[in-house]
Design a protein around this motif. Sequence first.
Motif, mmCIF file in Angstrom:
data_model
loop_
_atom_site.group_PDB
_atom_site.id
_atom_site.type_symbol
_atom_site.label_atom_id
_atom_site.label_comp_id
_atom_site.label_asym_id
_atom_site.label_seq_id
_atom_site.Cartn_x
_atom_site.Cartn_y
_atom_site.Cartn_z
ATOM 1 N N UNK A 1 -11.802 8.405 34.996
ATOM 2 C CA UNK A 1 -12.499 9.262 35.947
ATOM 3 C C UNK A 1 -13.418 8.442 36.857
ATOM 4 N N UNK A 2 -14.175 7.518 36.271
ATOM 5 C CA UNK A 2 -15.081 6.669 37.054
ATOM 6 C C UNK A 2 -14.295 5.756 37.987
ATOM 7 N N UNK A 3 -13.213 5.188 37.477
ATOM 8 C CA UNK A 3 -12.410 4.263 38.278
ATOM 9 C C UNK A 3 -11.771 4.984 39.461
ATOM 10 N N UNK A 4 -11.201 6.121 39.215
ATOM 11 C CA UNK A 4 -10.534 6.868 40.292
ATOM 12 C C UNK A 4 -11.547 7.388 41.307
ATOM 13 N N UNK A 5 -12.714 7.802 40.819
ATOM 14 C CA UNK A 5 -13.769 8.223 41.756
ATOM 15 C C UNK A 5 -14.169 7.073 42.676
ATOM 16 N N UNK B 1 -5.180 11.506 43.435
ATOM 17 C CA UNK B 1 -5.432 10.191 44.023
ATOM 18 C C UNK B 1 -4.221 9.624 44.759
ATOM 19 N N UNK B 2 -2.978 9.835 44.277
ATOM 20 C CA UNK B 2 -1.818 9.258 44.978
ATOM 21 C C UNK B 2 -1.703 9.658 46.440
ATOM 22 N N UNK C 1 -4.197 6.480 33.033
ATOM 23 C CA UNK C 1 -4.685 6.325 34.410
ATOM 24 C C UNK C 1 -3.796 7.106 35.371
ATOM 25 N N UNK C 2 -2.488 6.996 35.185
ATOM 26 C CA UNK C 2 -1.541 7.708 36.047
ATOM 27 C C UNK C 2 -1.727 9.218 35.906
ATOM 28 N N UNK C 3 -1.907 9.685 34.682
ATOM 29 C CA UNK C 3 -2.064 11.121 34.424
ATOM 30 C C UNK C 3 -3.312 11.664 35.114
ATOM 31 N N UNK C 4 -4.447 10.951 34.940
ATOM 32 C CA UNK C 4 -5.696 11.404 35.560
ATOM 33 C C UNK C 4 -5.605 11.285 37.080
ATOM 34 N N UNK C 5 -4.947 10.236 37.569
ATOM 35 C CA UNK C 5 -4.781 10.061 39.018
ATOM 36 C C UNK C 5 -4.069 11.255 39.633
ATOM 37 N N UNK C 6 -3.024 11.705 38.967
ATOM 38 C CA UNK C 6 -2.273 12.859 39.475
ATOM 39 C C UNK C 6 -3.120 14.130 39.436
ATOM 40 N N UNK D 1 -11.235 6.530 45.166
ATOM 41 C CA UNK D 1 -11.146 7.642 46.114
ATOM 42 C C UNK D 1 -12.291 7.631 47.119
ATOM 43 N N UNK D 2 -13.446 7.121 46.670
ATOM 44 C CA UNK D 2 -14.644 7.150 47.531
ATOM 45 C C UNK D 2 -14.563 6.162 48.681
#
Length: 345
Positions: free
Chosen positions: A92-96, A74-75, A65-70, A99-100
């Motif tokens: 990807x779905x969670x961060x989208x 997202x940070x 999660x941290x890797x995809x966030x970066x 972010x939305x």
Amino acid sequence: MNLKKLFLLIISSLVLIGGVVTYNFYSKIYKPNTIKKGFLYITTNSNFSEVENLISPFLKNIKSFIWVSNKKKYPTNIKPGKYLVTKGLSNNELINLLRSGKQTPVKLAFNNQDNLKKLAGRISTQIEADSINLYNSFNDASFLAKEGFTKKTALAMYLPNTYEVYWNITPNKLRAKLLVEYRKFWNKTRLAKTKELGLTPIKVITLASIVQKETASIAERPKVARLYLNRLQHKWPLQADPTIIFAIKEKGNTANTVIKRVLTKDLEINSPYNTYKNLGLPPGPIGMPDLSSINAVLNPANHDYFYMCASTFHIGEHEFSKTLAQHNRNAIKYQKWLSKQGINR
């Protein structure tokens, strides 16, 4: 080993390594990572470390999660709010989602709050804002003056109901939304009825707050409302015991004290809320009336009663009368009943 075999071996190794890298890359981004369903509350000005701690219980693999966030930056794009996390979401779905800023709205509900402090406290249990900031916003003098309220009438603006808001709504934005709902409530039909009664919306709510405190019986409220309207229209004092109780609590700063009996000496209290000594309505609501009490004032029963006394037969209701003599008989009967029950205050 000839060059051809060596070349094929190298190519095969590169394909295998590429496949592994591609699979790991794909897994980090698209493979399901959330393990349970629940709400995630991200507070205003949260940093990424705080989000990590909040979201960790929802995830199978926090490192991915941290890797995809970066990778998705997202940070630097954290949006506060209440988010519904479902089981089986990929990073990807969670961060989208996060972010939305597509939050799950809160069903904000309140009723029967006696003052702005209690209202702020009730609301603070349902949204991010704390009770102090909410109270300060609700009690802001410049806002009240601009919108036609005073500190004594401010509670009239907040109509008990259920409202859809975002969890991280600011106190001022919530205040603005509730003001819009107040204005909507006072439509042409209700304003016309208010005018017929010779009142204003704030005065209707003030009277409704007395009706609400006077009787818990919704069916009886239009009858009680008409009695008070009869008194107002004939320029009689309202002589409403709930206003005396309010005055006692206001003077003594004993908001949480339960007073079940009004004594003769209480009727002499020096307060603008003493409707035995002052004609007309008190300066503002003595509590938050619900819609049934407001509608009772706008649509009162048709009768010519001027007196009422709590009933000893139908507890929670009243005995109505047209003459003082009949009322005094009812009052004596009720006072004896109170004494028999051991209710001295």
